[in-house]
Design an enzyme around this catalytic site. Sequence first.
Site, PDB file in Angstrom:
ATOM      1  N   CYS A 222      11.179 -12.715   3.794  1.00  0.00           N
ATOM      2  CA  CYS A 222      12.367 -13.076   3.414  1.00  0.00           C
ATOM      3  C   CYS A 222      13.069 -14.076   4.307  1.00  0.00           C
ATOM      4  O   CYS A 222      13.137 -13.624   5.566  1.00  0.00           O
ATOM      5  CB  CYS A 222      13.157 -11.909   3.011  1.00  0.00           C
ATOM      6  SG  CYS A 222      14.908 -12.427   2.323  1.00  0.00           S
TER       7      CYS A 222
ATOM      8  N   CYS B 201      18.573 -18.117   0.155  1.00  0.00           N
ATOM      9  CA  CYS B 201      18.677 -18.375  -1.162  1.00  0.00           C
ATOM     10  C   CYS B 201      19.919 -17.645  -1.869  1.00  0.00           C
ATOM     11  O   CYS B 201      20.440 -18.298  -2.776  1.00  0.00           O
ATOM     12  CB  CYS B 201      17.325 -17.695  -1.993  1.00  0.00           C
ATOM     13  SG  CYS B 201      15.862 -18.485  -1.313  1.00  0.00           S
TER      14      CYS B 201
ATOM     15  N   THR C 182      21.349  -9.514   2.857  1.00  0.00           N
ATOM     16  CA  THR C 182      20.335 -10.567   3.274  1.00  0.00           C
ATOM     17  C   THR C 182      20.905 -11.537   4.582  1.00  0.00           C
ATOM     18  O   THR C 182      21.641 -12.427   3.930  1.00  0.00           O
ATOM     19  CB  THR C 182      19.591 -11.252   2.320  1.00  0.00           C
ATOM     20  OG1 THR C 182      19.149  -9.922   1.467  1.00  0.00           O
ATOM     21  CG2 THR C 182      18.519 -11.980   2.979  1.00  0.00           C
TER      22      THR C 182
ATOM     23  N   GLU D  98      18.802  -7.198   6.711  1.00  0.00           N
ATOM     24  CA  GLU D  98      19.728  -6.758   5.709  1.00  0.00           C
ATOM     25  C   GLU D  98      20.516  -5.803   6.596  1.00  0.00           C
ATOM     26  O   GLU D  98      20.009  -4.874   7.404  1.00  0.00           O
ATOM     27  CB  GLU D  98      19.025  -5.953   4.536  1.00  0.00           C
ATOM     28  CG  GLU D  98      18.675  -6.995   3.606  1.00  0.00           C
ATOM     29  CD  GLU D  98      17.606  -6.624   2.710  1.00  0.00           C
ATOM     30  OE1 GLU D  98      16.799  -5.611   2.835  1.00  0.00           O
ATOM     31  OE2 GLU D  98      17.379  -7.335   1.304  1.00  0.00           O
TER      32      GLU D  98
ATOM     33  N   HIS E 194      19.539 -16.266  -9.357  1.00  0.00           N
ATOM     34  CA  HIS E 194      18.717 -15.482  -8.300  1.00  0.00           C
ATOM     35  C   HIS E 194      17.443 -14.643  -8.720  1.00  0.00           C
ATOM     36  O   HIS E 194      16.460 -14.569  -7.895  1.00  0.00           O
ATOM     37  CB  HIS E 194      19.786 -14.594  -7.458  1.00  0.00           C
ATOM     38  CG  HIS E 194      19.413 -14.115  -6.196  1.00  0.00           C
ATOM     39  ND1 HIS E 194      19.048 -14.979  -5.192  1.00  0.00           N
ATOM     40  CD2 HIS E 194      19.384 -12.929  -5.650  1.00  0.00           C
ATOM     41  CE1 HIS E 194      18.702 -14.458  -4.019  1.00  0.00           C
ATOM     42  NE2 HIS E 194      18.905 -12.998  -4.365  1.00  0.00           N
TER      43      HIS E 194
ATOM     44  N   TYR F  70      13.298 -15.413  -6.983  1.00  0.00           N
ATOM     45  CA  TYR F  70      12.187 -14.669  -6.374  1.00  0.00           C
ATOM     46  C   TYR F  70      10.618 -15.131  -6.441  1.00  0.00           C
ATOM     47  O   TYR F  70       9.616 -14.724  -6.180  1.00  0.00           O
ATOM     48  CB  TYR F  70      12.156 -13.242  -6.889  1.00  0.00           C
ATOM     49  CG  TYR F  70      13.305 -12.317  -6.251  1.00  0.00           C
ATOM     50  CD1 TYR F  70      14.602 -12.563  -6.502  1.00  0.00           C
ATOM     51  CD2 TYR F  70      12.860 -11.527  -5.490  1.00  0.00           C
ATOM     52  CE1 TYR F  70      15.576 -11.888  -5.841  1.00  0.00           C
ATOM     53  CE2 TYR F  70      13.861 -10.534  -4.625  1.00  0.00           C
ATOM     54  CZ  TYR F  70      15.161 -11.023  -4.903  1.00  0.00           C
ATOM     55  OH  TYR F  70      15.862 -10.164  -4.157  1.00  0.00           O
TER      56      TYR F  70
ATOM     57  N   CYS G 287       9.863 -17.193  -4.688  1.00  0.00           N
ATOM     58  CA  CYS G 287       9.582 -16.883  -3.096  1.00  0.00           C
ATOM     59  C   CYS G 287       8.274 -15.962  -2.955  1.00  0.00           C
ATOM     60  O   CYS G 287       7.583 -16.109  -2.283  1.00  0.00           O
ATOM     61  CB  CYS G 287      10.631 -16.700  -2.205  1.00  0.00           C
ATOM     62  SG  CYS G 287      11.309 -14.972  -2.535  1.00  0.00           S
TER      63      CYS G 287
ATOM     64  N   GLU H 224      12.512  -4.688  -1.704  1.00  0.00           N
ATOM     65  CA  GLU H 224      13.636  -5.905  -2.127  1.00  0.00           C
ATOM     66  C   GLU H 224      13.380  -6.552  -3.354  1.00  0.00           C
ATOM     67  O   GLU H 224      13.985  -7.149  -4.043  1.00  0.00           O
ATOM     68  CB  GLU H 224      13.782  -7.121  -0.909  1.00  0.00           C
ATOM     69  CG  GLU H 224      14.981  -7.812  -1.232  1.00  0.00           C
ATOM     70  CD  GLU H 224      14.642  -9.136  -0.480  1.00  0.00           C
ATOM     71  OE1 GLU H 224      14.358  -9.261   0.610  1.00  0.00           O
ATOM     72  OE2 GLU H 224      14.863 -10.432  -1.028  1.00  0.00           O
TER      73      GLU H 224
END
Lengths: 505, 505, 505, 505
Positions: free
Chosen positions: D99, D103, D190, D256, D291, D295, D297, D445
């Site tokens: 991560c 974002c 995050t 996190e 959001h 993801y 990603c 996550e």
Amino acid sequence: MKRIEDGKDYVESLRGRGLKVYLFGELIEEPVDHPLIRPSINALAETYELALREPDLATTYSPLIEDRVNRFLHIASSAEDLVNQNKMQRKLGQLTGTCFQRCVGMDALNALYSVTYEMDEKYDTKYHERLKVFIAEMQRCNYVVGGAMTDVKGDRSKAPQDQADPDLYMHIVDRDDEGIYVTGAKAHQTGCVNSHWMVVMPTMRVDPGGVDYAVSGAVPVDAPGIIYIYGRQSCDLRVLEGGTPDVGNLNFAGQEALVIFDKVFIPWNLVFMDGEYDFASMLVERFTAYHRRSYVCKSGVGDVLIGAAATIADYNGVERASHIRDKLVEMTHLNETIYSTGICSSYQAYPTRSGCYMNDEMLANVCKHHVTKYPYELGRIAQDLAGGIVVTLPSGRDLDNPETGDLLRKYLKGREEVDTEDRMKILRLIENMTLGRNAVGYLTESLHGAGSPQAQRIQISRTMQIEYKKGLAKKLAGVKEEVDSKQEALEFMGRVFRTNPYEGN
Amino acid sequence: MKRIEDGKDYVESLRGRGLKVYLFGELIEEPVDHPLIRPSINALAETYELALREPDLATTYSPLIEDRVNRFLHIASSAEDLVNQNKMQRKLGQLTGTCFQRCVGMDALNALYSVTYEMDEKYDTKYHERLKVFIAEMQRCNYVVGGAMTDVKGDRSKAPQDQADPDLYMHIVDRDDEGIYVTGAKAHQTGCVNSHWMVVMPTMRVDPGGVDYAVSGAVPVDAPGIIYIYGRQSCDLRVLEGGTPDVGNLNFAGQEALVIFDKVFIPWNLVFMDGEYDFASMLVERFTAYHRRSYVCKSGVGDVLIGAAATIADYNGVERASHIRDKLVEMTHLNETIYSTGICSSYQAYPTRSGCYMNDEMLANVCKHHVTKYPYELGRIAQDLAGGIVVTLPSGRDLDNPETGDLLRKYLKGREEVDTEDRMKILRLIENMTLGRNAVGYLTESLHGAGSPQAQRIQISRTMQIEYKKGLAKKLAGVKEEVDSKQEALEFMGRVFRTNPYEGN
Amino acid sequence: MKRIEDGKDYVESLRGRGLKVYLFGELIEEPVDHPLIRPSINALAETYELALREPDLATTYSPLIEDRVNRFLHIASSAEDLVNQNKMQRKLGQLTGTCFQRCVGMDALNALYSVTYEMDEKYDTKYHERLKVFIAEMQRCNYVVGGAMTDVKGDRSKAPQDQADPDLYMHIVDRDDEGIYVTGAKAHQTGCVNSHWMVVMPTMRVDPGGVDYAVSGAVPVDAPGIIYIYGRQSCDLRVLEGGTPDVGNLNFAGQEALVIFDKVFIPWNLVFMDGEYDFASMLVERFTAYHRRSYVCKSGVGDVLIGAAATIADYNGVERASHIRDKLVEMTHLNETIYSTGICSSYQAYPTRSGCYMNDEMLANVCKHHVTKYPYELGRIAQDLAGGIVVTLPSGRDLDNPETGDLLRKYLKGREEVDTEDRMKILRLIENMTLGRNAVGYLTESLHGAGSPQAQRIQISRTMQIEYKKGLAKKLAGVKEEVDSKQEALEFMGRVFRTNPYEGN
Amino acid sequence: MKRIEDGKDYVESLRGRGLKVYLFGELIEEPVDHPLIRPSINALAETYELALREPDLATTYSPLIEDRVNRFLHIASSAEDLVNQNKMQRKLGQLTGTCFQRCVGMDALNALYSVTYEMDEKYDTKYHERLKVFIAEMQRCNYVVGGAMTDVKGDRSKAPQDQADPDLYMHIVDRDDEGIYVTGAKAHQTGCVNSHWMVVMPTMRVDPGGVDYAVSGAVPVDAPGIIYIYGRQSCDLRVLEGGTPDVGNLNFAGQEALVIFDKVFIPWNLVFMDGEYDFASMLVERFTAYHRRSYVCKSGVGDVLIGAAATIADYNGVERASHIRDKLVEMTHLNETIYSTGICSSYQAYPTRSGCYMNDEMLANVCKHHVTKYPYELGRIAQDLAGGIVVTLPSGRDLDNPETGDLLRKYLKGREEVDTEDRMKILRLIENMTLGRNAVGYLTESLHGAGSPQAQRIQISRTMQIEYKKGLAKKLAGVKEEVDSKQEALEFMGRVFRTNPYEGN
């Protein structure tokens, strides 16, 4: 011939053609009037009606005839064209709840467009020009063109030329000054009897030993030497019962038939491949890339099934129960996955050298692979919400018998406000889509059309750029090996990371 | 009446009874001779034939009549009895490829056996003795007993007594010195027309406001006031086509009908529950516990489908391809999971106070819950191996037409050594089991019979001993909370950790 | 040596043995006292304690020493023995939440028992008697016996004798009058450092070219030439942090190590196979058949995880929410499927010629194949119920810092009544089982132990009696081909239809 | 402050800020230099480096400052902008395998952009202008902005104002002329320690009783009153071992932390919501719509895992085995489904009244819902291909010990050509992504970030236009009920059937 303007014109255009169509062991006099065939014609007619009602969705401008044409006859000149094909397909799925039979031809013409261009480049042939003339004619007349690819295949472990019977794959049996003659059979041809023309194509790669199997060309559906043996469908006889609700989907159905070619003549100006065996697999791959993403239509059919499932839950008085709601969510989740993967494939299109756009192969296969599974799961959930009565419902004729009709109306009632016959109609629709006539298209055709599941897995395997991905892992893990960084810019990943999708590579 | 010895006796025993059976809007003269009904009778007749051929598997000793009886009429006196029911069920699934219709009665009699015993204990009633007399009579005559539980239910969000129409759940409408009178309808009753007697039972828990809905008793199937409206099935008309292979499963099919009771009389000696509403849910739960594990039969049907899938792969020449083999493995894996979970439920049985053994409820629900999904997946894979031809195959009558017959034989050939008609027969069998007549039993009945998926989830929720499991976690994590250690010894976990399974708790 | 009576004896028995164990690059002085190793010893010690607390479950009578023995050392003389192994395994999974490491030896001794018997029959060797003497000694001392099968394998595409380095599979490098000498390495050996003896076995079939790879025998774990390199586990260092709750499972963990044999001597009386390559695959198959069903232990571990998931939902105030409840049901459904398929495999056992009982291979593979998937899904659902905090929870040491401790207690609180630290402990347990130290055993070992998924699919493929099933389908479809009816009575289907399970075939 | 130009500038910008960050019970001196924290900074730094290397992908023109800006700080002014965010996200997932933390801020700023616009329209407030000024400043400086939404929530069955402790949801505790003061805690934030600013937002709908919980505003991460308690991750200590390959992903990790706000001041010009409780749910829904599709990603991270799985199969000598190849295909199929559904959501965007584009909510939820499952399945398959050694591999330090190093190199060898240490590195990378440090981001996550699975199901339920779908079914079944045809043109279906995607509704 005059241009077909609407559904009514279309139906009339099919009359009196003298097609040799066999069904239940008999030659059919006039397919248009046969009650078992008519619903499939109705479904196709919707492609004409939609073009009139929603021209943005179902027509577009074609430079070939410098006029708007039905989108099913258009050669895609942008990614947007391909995306909009999918949107039109979903809409028609919603309107008919079945297969409307016009996609195969669309995908075949687009595939041939780029492949003939590249054949001509290599061999200095004239296929591409011939094809453009043919397409323009189809556009002017607004014809239905079928795409005939699937051979009957015989022993699947053997190549075409190694079969015990050479005809188990279509091949050229003769050539003369006028053209070629082909023999063979194309299996489960969607909408063939409802088409005006068919374009034949090879069903798989051809190796040098099988040049006569590398053949493509266009024939009118009533060409001498062609006969049709109609495929029977689950519950096909219900439509002959005379208007009972047992038919489920009142007006629409699909159509598939076995088409047998006995030395059928194709004149040279309609021949698009004649022995160029090295282009057979390209043609198959491009066609299937288009066609696997065309299965977005099933998300439209899925919308109908979701609606039917929600309706029956409502009629039963339980639509708001949490587990019912959750099942509708699950159906939607799966259905939209089909839609999204198809759209993304079209969106990530790129131009071929001919100018015609090609959707992304990887994502087309991902889309179709979901289509081989999700409709079955949607069907199962729909049956879950329907209750066992979906398969034990008495005949609609029992409603008409005074001794049983009132009893059925009394005992098969759902919520007090709901008409029992409406409840029965929705149950029959769910049966139709999950076991009956349209289950053929929604389930089994979803499984096999445009290639069975394993065909998609093979294609994904070919395009997954595994060396590029190995390089990513090695870099992060600190493995010192050379990684070919040029790999990324090509093929699938190149399209992923292209920021202006409409400009091509 | 004389004892039914074999399948032939059985068929004869069904003749001339004057049942009022409606089908396609008409009263049927003699169900036994109706071509659409006969295959379901054939399937049930196999339960008699198997008892002769394999007496260990399909008969056992009954202390009630001090003689061997058909296992379908036996009251389980050990866990082994329950296990052997499952084995017999799998075998009959293999032999018929469909529902042989005799399990509901077996499970109903067993459930009533222990419930009447406990009702008598509490209320000093005489239900248990009456039931034993009835069962002994059934055993002596070797009758088929149907179990009628599922009411039509109307608005599913309302209790029986709150429906707009009070008859939407069966209830007692009158009582006199001779007995009781019941009105209502039982939906999709398996094999009812092929039975000699029916045992009615409530379909769900009854609360104090609905005492007249707490009713159980036995009636002959031809009792005055009963009419049957036959449930139509997918592709049911094919059997009327006169012997074409299109029927798929040549001899066997299932049967479900809507049974309507209009003030049907039950004499007191055949009444097994009359208003004891607090035992209604116990009866339902015990019946469903037995019946959910009875779905092991579907592993036998699954064996047939796996065999059909392997056969068509063989006929197509690809049985040894790795992905084909892998799909047969997947089918087997799922199929044996159904079998194993059912067997384990039976094996982990315990004696009720009546002496009759009860299988494990948790595992019965686990078994049935798999049955609501796996046959659909087996069906999907079978269609995958069959190819699209499974839904586009021309009619069997096209084989008889000289113009098309030879063409079909030529073009639908698989491996050279295989007869085309054999290939077509196997395709039709797969169609039959996945879309056609026996898909009703293999798929949809698997989903809904003995309770729809949510019913199993509720029952698993009730029996999962979550407090006991929380205790395990807290102990390992070092959370200092009191855990009720007695919980383990009861219910499900008690049976798990019992080392001598045949002695009970 | 004196008999080990309880957990305390057991721990003491491990001290001072001079094993060469390496961990983090260093030779460990005394494994028993190493904080990272001790939890694995604790888990194994539970097998002794359970035998004292619940002798029915964890001990049984052995004719070899005419006394009760720990069930882990017993040779199964009935199907019930095998079923009860599974029950004991589930209990120990519940008590430890991890791998208790004693099953491999149990399954190895049972497999060798029948295989040595059949080797002796064929070759007139003395392996079986030797083995019985060895087992009796183990029973008398109540030792832990490890089973060492998995070679390191090198290039998986090559046979043992074709590897670049001959030692990549264990083999005999020398023989003399006293015995044999073996070299090689056994990978991820469960509980090896915690064992007293190890039994080595080949890891796969051996062909005639590799006779020296067909070797089995027993060695004490401290035999000269053996060294252990301890496998590190996810989050293994947490236990070194000194008592924080971050460790998750406070007392228990698994153990796996790489064991390297450098010319390790095995005297003839402890050699159980020496070159009989044709029995290597039988030994592997029988061992894996036992061992694949031994994974029923994971249903006990699953009980802990289900309990932890329910507890955290309770602590968060949402245990009764319908979607939460439904997820607990799903976990239970999957978990009991593992249990049931394992039990059914054991129940359907049959006697080998040696008298030792063999569980059903097909169902053992079905069981293990579920084990390769379901724990991952249970883990995912447990994380779902836990919330993201399961992976973002601050260190336990932050509780001790006055500046952060109270803030954590305030802000990480769940329901008002719940102690925040208890909530943290349960979260850490879920982390432990799904990502941390016991995820190694619950997830990855479930995937690979006793054979990776593909190994089960191959074995199912071998035993699925596909010809028998083809016969069923052909009969129903009316295909006239000869079907071998004898097939049914053998192998898997023979066991399915055997009505007296405890008598064998 | 001067603009951050590259990764190096970025790292320097984080130094010397005096953040109060606690880890393992201690206040950290300088987070930038902490070995456990640094990998997360490295990952974020890649967002700067990519912008330099591939400006088309990672920067775009912003009208707010009339210059190119990092795409993470851009307000989307077209569907293409949203699509390109996804492409950039996939690339960064490929580059870091974890991560990269930027974002949340991007999606928060975009959501606030349209919501403040609509708040101002209704209440005549000035939030939108304030926000634009703030965004422009962030763009000029090229800052990292974190989005802080998730409250700690306490008892999940109670509303914010009904909690035992009012601080369990962030709320305004005071207001004065200068601004507002907020107290509460935001969980698992995050990249918060690696950010320059944080934007706080409510975590769920707020009802009229909870106006002080309807608050949004921007704060510098080092504002007085904020403390950070670092979340520990699976295997987090490995990075402290000093450069062993055991760390898996050598340079990158996620971050996190729990962020606690104690009366933190926000000046009025940085307040974006102050009590407008009726806009809280709109803000949450728009943020999560952005959001959930971010993801995508994870498809980039999935590419790394697929590459690692293929590499280890190659190293083991089995990459070409059919079942291995098939598993890589399965991984790819799932991974591309995540990608496609996200892209389709972005593609189907529409303009809000503020001009900022909003992606399709339905498809964003479909995307994220797959993300809650598929990475777990990819992880399982990667472990399958890795073999058990992925969790039993000895420590990297054992390579350095001369007594064990050579033995490991000998016995852990794969294919002859492969360096054993490379094989170990790839195994550690797979462990890292499936159990270790990056499993936190790739698995858990993925499950909980942007909303847990049930949140997506609720949102799908709200947007699935079930009445429209019911209308489709009723029409085909012949049910005569009024259907609201206007429904189609709105919401989800309106976007589906819009043919020019870039023009909005």
